[in-house]
Motif scaffolding. Structure first.
Motif, mmCIF file in Angstrom:
data_model
loop_
_atom_site.group_PDB
_atom_site.id
_atom_site.type_symbol
_atom_site.label_atom_id
_atom_site.label_comp_id
_atom_site.label_asym_id
_atom_site.label_seq_id
_atom_site.Cartn_x
_atom_site.Cartn_y
_atom_site.Cartn_z
ATOM 1 N N SER A 105 9.456 2.361 -0.344
ATOM 2 C CA SER A 105 8.249 3.130 -0.637
ATOM 3 C C SER A 105 8.522 4.220 -1.658
ATOM 4 O O SER A 105 7.713 4.449 -2.581
ATOM 5 N N TRP A 109 6.442 4.216 -5.163
ATOM 6 C CA TRP A 109 5.500 5.275 -5.516
ATOM 7 C C TRP A 109 6.029 6.147 -6.661
ATOM 8 O O TRP A 109 5.250 6.658 -7.465
ATOM 9 N N PHE A 147 5.226 13.400 -5.424
ATOM 10 C CA PHE A 147 4.177 12.406 -5.188
ATOM 11 C C PHE A 147 4.711 11.243 -4.356
ATOM 12 O O PHE A 147 4.076 10.794 -3.391
ATOM 13 N N SER A 148 5.897 10.769 -4.708
ATOM 14 C CA SER A 148 6.499 9.664 -3.973
ATOM 15 C C SER A 148 6.746 10.038 -2.518
ATOM 16 O O SER A 148 6.465 9.259 -1.602
ATOM 17 N N MET A 151 3.419 10.197 -0.376
ATOM 18 C CA MET A 151 2.907 8.881 -0.002
ATOM 19 C C MET A 151 3.805 8.203 1.029
ATOM 20 O O MET A 151 3.320 7.547 1.960
ATOM 21 N N THR A 152 5.112 8.390 0.903
ATOM 22 C CA THR A 152 6.051 7.759 1.825
ATOM 23 C C THR A 152 5.967 8.361 3.219
ATOM 24 O O THR A 152 6.285 7.696 4.213
ATOM 25 N N SER A 153 5.538 9.602 3.336
ATOM 26 C CA SER A 153 5.480 10.256 4.644
ATOM 27 C C SER A 153 4.593 9.491 5.623
ATOM 28 O O SER A 153 4.854 9.478 6.831
ATOM 29 N N PHE A 154 3.560 8.842 5.129
ATOM 30 C CA PHE A 154 2.658 8.102 6.004
ATOM 31 C C PHE A 154 3.330 6.840 6.557
ATOM 32 O O PHE A 154 2.954 6.344 7.625
ATOM 33 N N LEU A 211 5.072 15.213 6.165
ATOM 34 C CA LEU A 211 4.481 15.378 4.836
ATOM 35 C C LEU A 211 5.118 16.546 4.085
ATOM 36 O O LEU A 211 5.483 16.419 2.905
ATOM 37 N N SER A 215 7.385 15.552 0.817
ATOM 38 C CA SER A 215 6.876 15.907 -0.506
ATOM 39 C C SER A 215 7.784 16.931 -1.179
ATOM 40 O O SER A 215 8.160 16.777 -2.353
#
Length: 347
Positions: A105, A109, A147-148, A151-154, A211, A215
Motif C-alpha cells: 500500500s 499510494w 499521503f501514502s 491512505m495506508t493507515s486504513f 492515521l 501520515s
C-alpha cells in the motif's frame, strides 16, 4: 522502501537500461512496487517482531494497576521465562500479512502521489514523461510520503488490532476473565470475537492513532531516506573530486553500507517522532471487549488516562526498544527492496 533517485533527490529511471530502453508502463511499475515491497516487508517483520511484542506489552500496561514491567529488558526476561523465546513470535501470521499489505500500500499510494504532483504541472519539465529531468524535490517527496501513510493507515488498523490482542493475551478478549485470553492466541478467534461484539466498525478501533502515526511517520520515512541518500551522494561526489576520479554512470549507486545507513535513519525517524500516537493506539487496541468489559475509551480519553497515570514519560514507554529495532529492520527493508528493483526489474 526508497524509489531510485537522481543526485538532486528525485526519481530516476530504473537500473539495467540500454541505449533504447523499452518504455515501462505504470501498471508494471505498480506491480513491481507491490511485489518487491511485500517481500521486503516480510523480511523486515521477521527481524523486528520480538522487539514489537515487547513494545506492545510495555505500552499496554493498565493504568489502574502497578506496572508489571520495569523496562524493556525486564519485559523481555519475563516474557521468555513465561513463554519461551518463541513466545515473542506469538501471532506473527497476522503481522506478516500486515507487513505485505503495508509495504504494498505504501509504495502504491506513494507512486500515485508522485503521479498526481507530476500531473499538476508544478514540477514539469520539457523532457518526456517519466524521464529523470522531471525529478521531484525533497519537499515533495516528504509530502507524497505523508499521503501514502494516510491512505495506508486504513489498511493497517484492522491488522494491528488483531496483532495487538494476540501479543498481549492477559487482556481478556471478552472482559469475562480467563475465557477470552485463550481465544486471543490465534487470529481467527480474535476476528470472530471482534465481529460478534462490535461488528465491522470495531476493526477500525484506534484508527486515529494509526492515521497520525502513519501520515507523519511515513513523511519522515520516505523523506529522511531521500534526504540522507542525497547527502551521501553529495559526500561521495566531493570524495571523487578530491582524488580527481572521473565520474562514471555506476558511481550514482550508493554502496551497501550507505544504503543501510539511509534506511536505518529513516526507520528511527519514523518510530521516534510519532511514538506517543502509537502508544495510545496500542492501549486502545489491547483493551477488553464484550460483556463485562469496561466501556472502551476514545483517543482523547486514552490520552487523558495515560497522562494522569504516568505523565509525558508514559507516552514514550517502549520507545527505546522500538527505535532500536528499526535500525536493522528498516536497513534490511531498503536493501532488499532496492536490490530487487535493481537486479530483477519486471519487463
Amino acid at each position: 522502501m526508497e524509489p531510485a533517485t537522481t543526485q538532486e533527490g528525485g526519481l530516476k529511471p530504473f537500473p539495467g537500461t540500454v541505449s533504447a530502453p523499452k518504455p515501462r508502463t505504470a501498471v508494471m511499475e505498480a506491480i513491481e512496487d507491490i511485489l518487491y515491497g511485500s517481500i521486503a516487508g516480510v523480511v523486515g517483520k521477521y527481524i523486528e517482531y520480538p522487539f514489537d511484542t515487547v513494545k506492545v506489552r510495555l505500552q499496554s500496561q493498565p493504568d489502574h494497576l502497578p506496572l508489571q514491567y520495569r523496562g524493556p529488558l525486564d519485559c523481555f526476561r519475563q516474557s521468555v521465562r513465561a513463554d519461551g523465546l518463541l513466545g515473542l513470535y506469538r501471532g506473527i501470521s497476522a503481522p506478516l500479512v500486515g507487513a505485505a499489505l503495508e509495504n504494498s500500500s505504501l509504495f502504491f499510494w506513494e507512486r500515485l502521489g508522485r503521479a498526481a504532483i507530476y500531473a499538476s504541472g508544478v514540477y514539469s519539465s520539457s523532457s518526456s514523461r517519466g524521464e529523470a529531468a522531471a525529478a521531484l524535490p525533497l519537499s515533495a517527496l516528504w509530502l507524497t510520503g505523508a499521503f501514502s501513510g494516510a491512505m495506508t493507515s486504513f489498511v493497517l488498523t484492522p491488522v494491528e488490532l488483531v496483532k495487538c490482542k494476540i501479543q498481549v493475551p492477559d487482556t481478556a478478549m471478552t472482559g469475562e476473565g480467563g475465557g477470552g485470553a485463550a481465544k486471543a492466541l490465534r487470529p481467527i478467534p480474535v476476528i470472530k470475537d471482534i465481529w460478534r461484539h462490535q461488528g465491522l466498525r470495531g476493526f477500525w478501533h484506534g484508527q486515529l492513532g494509526t492515521l497520525i502515526r502513519e501520515s507523519g511517520g511515513c513523511a519522515a520515512w520516505f523523506g529522511s531516506k531521500e534526504t540522507v541518500t542525497k547527502l551521501m551522494r553529495e559526500w561521495n561526489e566531493r570524495r571523487r573530486r578530491a582524488v580527481r576520479r572521473e565520474e562514471k554512470e555506476e558511481d550514482d549507486a550508493l554502496p551497501l553500507w550507505q544504503q543501510a545507513v539511509a534506511g536505518a535513519s529513516a526507520g528511527m525517524m519514523y518510530n521516534f517522532l510519532f511514538f506517543p500516537a502509537d502508544t495510545v493506539k496500542s492501549r486502545m487496541q489491547t483493551s477488553p471487549i464484550g460483556e463485562g468489559a469496561a466501556q472502551q475509551r476514545s483517543f482523547a480519553g486514552e490520552c487523558a488516562a495515560l497522562w494522569k497515570q504516568a505523565g509525558l514519560k508514559g507516552f514514550y514507554r517502549g520507545c527505546g526498544i522500538t527505535v532500536l529495532r528499526s535500525v536493522p529492520s528498516s536497513a534490511f527493508i531498503f536493501i532488499v527492496y532496492d536490490g530487487l528493483k535493481k537486479y530483477f526489474p519486471l519487463q
